[in-house]
Enzyme design. Structure first.
Site, PDB file in Angstrom:
ATOM      1  N   LYS A   1      -9.557  29.351  -9.691  1.00 53.29           N
ATOM      2  CA  LYS A   1     -10.632  29.490  -8.709  1.00 53.29           C
ATOM      3  C   LYS A   1     -10.394  28.466  -7.607  1.00 53.29           C
ATOM      4  CE  LYS A   1     -15.678  29.511  -8.226  1.00 53.29           C
ATOM      5  NZ  LYS A   1     -16.971  29.361  -8.932  1.00 53.29           N
TER       6      LYS A   1
ATOM      7  N   TYR B   1     -18.276  43.964  -4.695  1.00 49.10           N
ATOM      8  CA  TYR B   1     -19.617  44.410  -4.322  1.00 49.10           C
ATOM      9  C   TYR B   1     -19.622  45.875  -3.898  1.00 49.10           C
ATOM     10  CZ  TYR B   1     -20.371  39.431  -4.543  1.00 49.10           C
ATOM     11  OH  TYR B   1     -20.437  38.127  -4.996  1.00 49.10           O
TER      12      TYR B   1
ATOM     13  N   LYS C   1      -9.721  33.933  -8.238  1.00 51.19           N
ATOM     14  CA  LYS C   1     -10.803  34.060  -7.260  1.00 51.19           C
ATOM     15  C   LYS C   1     -10.554  33.076  -6.122  1.00 51.19           C
ATOM     16  CE  LYS C   1     -15.853  33.586  -6.866  1.00 51.19           C
ATOM     17  NZ  LYS C   1     -17.102  33.214  -7.564  1.00 51.19           N
TER      18      LYS C   1
END
Length: 329
Positions: free
Chosen positions: A202, A319, A254
């Site tokens: 991340k 999303y 990510k």
């Protein structure tokens, strides 16, 4: 017989029709590959739009249940839940995340009751939404994130989420040793089948900006003492290998689009599934361009998701999961 001067190798033959292109496609993108991140907020009476992420909202418990059911009906592979407590419920150690009556755990129970095993129910296992300082951990007396004290809280978070019905816990704070500690804690509590999706690589990214609004973050400063430098690919692989050694069931990179080399490298070394998160800034960037008619949103979304899959991601958090599922079926 004279030889033609034209090429014998004509790759265009395999691109000649829709059916031919489908037959020889080297990368598949299906609804089952997609996970929908969802936000549920305490103390609101109707869904609250997130202005920096048009089309995404902070849900009420009721609207979350409806939206989750719709996502499952669309064929989406899983749901990743983030809780947004009231400001007055935040404290220095993220107690609202562990509270069985906290918004995230209550919402997990709602969805576990509604959906059972019809989907994979995931929970973000981090403190940043629940702390009054906005960091992903417990602070020491000098204001620094205390790694080991934070990991102890993550174990409590993970067990609370498992008790509430999560099939997957997602430690996202990038604390050293978090995966091993959570695995031990879950097993000791009897949750040996709960999966750990480790946010293994991340990065400290500018593309998280809209997410801070999405979770009503209280953060001041940055998270560079625990998230990774964007230029460090070798360090990312070290983090991935450490999480694998500690028992991660899935490892995640990510953000996604700016780190496809890391996704590909993770896929090369990982014996477990690799996930990638198309983060809020990536979403906002494409939505803004599409709103100005600069790009075709549907085409750009499907191309970006295909690129993430092509790089080696087995699972993509996005999303657009429900929209993409509809476009793909």
């Amino acid at each position: 017989m004279s030889m033609s001067s034209y090429p014998r190798q004509r790759p265009r033959r395999l691109r000649s029709t829709v059916a031919m292109r489908r037959l020889v496609a080297q990368t598949s993108l299906e609804p089952r590959h997609l996970v929908l991140p969802m936000f549920v907020a305490d103390g609101i009476d109707e869904p609250r739009p997130i202005t920096s992420m048009p089309g995404v909202v902070q849900h009420t418990r009721d609207s979350l249940r409806r939206a989750a059911a719709a996502a499952v009906a669309a064929g989406v592979g899983g749901l990743m839940l983030f809780g947004v407590p009231r400001d007055q419920d935040k404290d220095g150690v993220g107690s609202a995340g562990i509270d069985p009556d906290g918004i995230l755990n209550v919402a997990l129970r709602d969805l576990a009751k509604d959906l059972g095993e019809a989907t994979v129910l995931m929970a973000d296992t981090c403190l940043d939404e629940f702390t009054d300082h906005g960091h992903c951990g417990v602070l020491d007396d000098r204001g620094r994130v205390d790694n080991d004290a934070t990991v102890a809280r993550y174990v409590e978070l993970a067990v609370a989420q498992a008790e509430s019905g999560a099939h997957v816990v997602g430690p996202s704070g990038m604390m050293d040793g978090q995966v091993a500690a959570i695995r031990d804690g879950l097993d000791a509590a009897g949750y040996i089948d709960v999966v750990i999706l480790a946010y293994a690589a991340k990065f400290a990214s500018a593309f998280y900006g809209p997410f801070r609004e999405a979770v009503s973050s209280s953060l001041s400063g940055d998270r560079r003492t625990y998230q990774q430098e964007p230029g460090n690919a070798a360090e990312a692989l070290r983090e991935i290998e450490l999480d694998l050694d500690e028992g991660a069931d899935i490892v995640m990179v990510k953000p996604a689009m700016g780190y496809l080399d890391v996704v590909a490298a993770a896929a090369d070394v990982s014996p477990v599934p690799v996930a990638a998160y198309q983060v809020s800034g990536e979403y906002a960037m494409i939505r803004a361009a599409a709103a100005n008619n600069w790009i075709d949103e549907r085409a750009a979304v499907l191309e970006s998701l295909t690129g993430i899959r092509r790089a080696g991601a087995d699972i993509v958090l996005t999303y657009w999961a429900v929209d993409a599922a509809g476009w793909l079926t």
